[in-house]
Scaffold this active site. Structure first.
Site, mmCIF file in Angstrom:
data_model
loop_
_atom_site.group_PDB
_atom_site.id
_atom_site.type_symbol
_atom_site.label_atom_id
_atom_site.label_comp_id
_atom_site.label_asym_id
_atom_site.label_seq_id
_atom_site.Cartn_x
_atom_site.Cartn_y
_atom_site.Cartn_z
ATOM 1 N N LYS A 192 -56.509 -92.128 29.126
ATOM 2 C CA LYS A 192 -57.224 -93.214 29.800
ATOM 3 C C LYS A 192 -56.255 -93.939 30.724
ATOM 4 C CE LYS A 192 -60.123 -97.222 28.583
ATOM 5 N NZ LYS A 192 -60.731 -97.951 27.445
ATOM 6 N N SER A 215 -65.578 -98.548 27.392
ATOM 7 C CA SER A 215 -64.949 -98.501 28.702
ATOM 8 C C SER A 215 -64.228 -97.183 28.991
ATOM 9 C CB SER A 215 -63.940 -99.640 28.844
ATOM 10 O OG SER A 215 -62.903 -99.515 27.891
ATOM 11 N N SER A 245 -65.106 -99.107 22.765
ATOM 12 C CA SER A 245 -64.820 -98.317 23.964
ATOM 13 C C SER A 245 -64.388 -96.876 23.730
ATOM 14 C CB SER A 245 -63.768 -99.028 24.817
ATOM 15 O OG SER A 245 -64.300 -100.209 25.367
#
Length: 466
Positions: free
Chosen positions: A84, A159, A183
């Site tokens: 990420k 997210s 997330s």
């Protein structure tokens, strides 16, 4: 909907490793095919913010040379992974999904990046996310919103949106996400993969752009429970120089993951985790509960008043927003126009509270966490839907975001949890079931999840035409 085969983009970590060690495949050729697949689809997915072609091929060549020399670093040796783009990588830009940090190139790597590099992984790139991880559905006004691999009109969840898409769509074997209120689990559920939300402190977060230091965790996203366990084993535990990593022993997760659930007590908390859920979601999760009972677990109704109280109070979002605002206050004052309208509005709406009120919030949370730990002492896991619905359409989000995300309760209560696929709706959208465990007891929920996964084939499905 197709079933996975010997396509290297969808092989498990262990299957890919076996092919490496037999000489049937090499890290270099597999990495090249992944990069080619990414190049062919990146324009349509925006799943990666940065593709690290040169780094990936260098990693792959190094992994291949080491294997030929008899130097095997373990199960992740030569495995193509993604991070990420909240996780710092030395010499590689880390944007946090924002134009504010579009050209930020850190000098040092995050703990998770260091540990995965030491395990011999191949870094394919940095995945898309909601700007600064501040949102649950995967929308990014700067770098694009990746489409859900199962229905391109739907969001992937956030997210950690890009991490969910690259794993589901065969653009990485596994990925790292972060989870402050869901997330890791939200995109995992929406995209039909496995996501492990680790206990706060189990995985060091040094070098990861914070959202809320009281709630931030990092964890693996993969296509199977066993793959998630392999990545978790590599990143969990203490790290020199990282004060965020707890020194609680991790143990050998893989040694007990196949031990079954005979006699294990699994609780069903219908309040609040089933309330308001889509009927198709409830039906599929109820089938999971029946499976656990059939497979030897003792399934019991489990009142969970701490979870009910945590949802009823505003403390969770209040603390998250306040800590997030503290991180961004100075930058926001100087570069407000570079923030997306959504994230800027969330930050600017942060309540101003006196220190005494903040202390009371933290004290209430401490009490709830202790009470939840005591209540869980006679049980190994709590089972329920990861989310109340499947992935919404992007156009529907413009009319307003759903208010209830019960994934947040796990972070607030200081617990660990895992989301794994448990079926598909009549529209063909994946549904996730969540197992919630005690603090630092990831091994138990991985074991329970593995038993269910082994008895089903949902994790073997891949998005059609992606």
């Amino acid at each position: 909907m197709s079933t996975l085969s010997d396509d290297p983009h969808f092989l498990s970590i262990e299957a890919l490793g076996e092919r490496y060690r037999s000489g049937d495949l090499s890290p270099v050729e597999v990495t090249r095919t992944f990069l080619d697949r990414i190049a062919a689809r990146q324009g349509d997915t925006s799943a990666y913010i940065t593709v690290t072609d040169e780094r990936a091929m260098a990693d792959a060549r190094g992994a291949e040379e080491m294997l030929r020399a008899g130097n095997d670093l373990g199960p992740l040796h030569g495995i193509p992974i993604a991070l990420k783009d909240l996780c710092d990588t030395a010499g590689i830009r880390t944007t946090s999904g924002s134009r504010v940090r579009e050209h930020h190139i850190p000098d040092t790597s995050s703990t998770v990046a260091k540990k995965l590099a030491r395990a011999g992984t191949v870094l394919l790139g940095k995945t898309n996310l909601v700007e600064f991880a501040f949102g649950p559905f995967g929308v990014n006004e700067h770098f694009g919103t990746p489409p859900n691999p199962w229905d391109r009109s739907c969001v992937p969840g956030g997210s950690s949106s890009g991490s969910g898409v690259v794993v589901s769509g065969g653009l990485a074997t596994a990925a790292i996400g972060t989870d402050t209120g869901g997330s890791v689990r939200i995109p995992s559920a929406f995209c039909g993969i496995v996501g492990l939300k680790t206990t706060l402190g189990r995985v060091g977060t040094a070098g990861i752009m914070p959202l809320s230091r009281s709630l931030d965790t990092a964890g693996p996203m993969a296509r199977s429970v066993r793959d998630a366990a392999l990545v978790y084993s590599a990143i969990a535990g203490p790290e020199e120089g990282d004060d965020s990593a707890d020194y609680e022993p991790v143990g050998d997760v893989l040694a007990e993951i196949e031990d079954g659930i005979e006699g294990m007590r699994i609780g069903v908390s219908r309040r609040p985790f089933f309330e308001g859920a889509d009927p198709e979601v409830v039906t599929l999760v109820e089938k999971v509960i029946d499976w656990f009972s059939d497979l030897g677990a003792s399934v019991v109704e489990f009142p969970f008043p701490e979870a009910i109280q945590a949802e009823a109070e505003d403390d969770n979002l209040t603390l998250l927003r306040m800590e997030g605002y503290a991180v961004h206050r100075d930058t926001l004052a100087q570069h407000a126009n570079q923030y997306s309208s959504r994230v800027r509005a969330r930050l600017e709406a942060t309540p101003e509270l006196p220190a005494a009120d903040i202390l009371q919030i933290q004290e209430r949370r401490t009490g709830l966490m202790a009470s939840a730990r005591r209540r869980l002492e006679g049980i190994e896991a709590v089972v329920g839907p990861t989310l109340l619905t499947t992935a919404p359409r992007l156009e529907d989000l413009e009319k307003g975001e759903p208010a209830r995300l019960l994934t947040r309760l796990v972070n607030w209560l200081g617990l660990c949890s895992i989301s794994l696929p448990c079926g598909f709706t009549s529209r063909g959208m994946p549904v996730g079931v969540q197992l919630i465990g005690k603090p630092f007891d990831e091994a138990t929920i991985l074991r329970a999840a593995r038993v269910y996964e082994h008895a089903t084939e949902w994790h073997k499905r891949s998005p059609p035409g992606f």
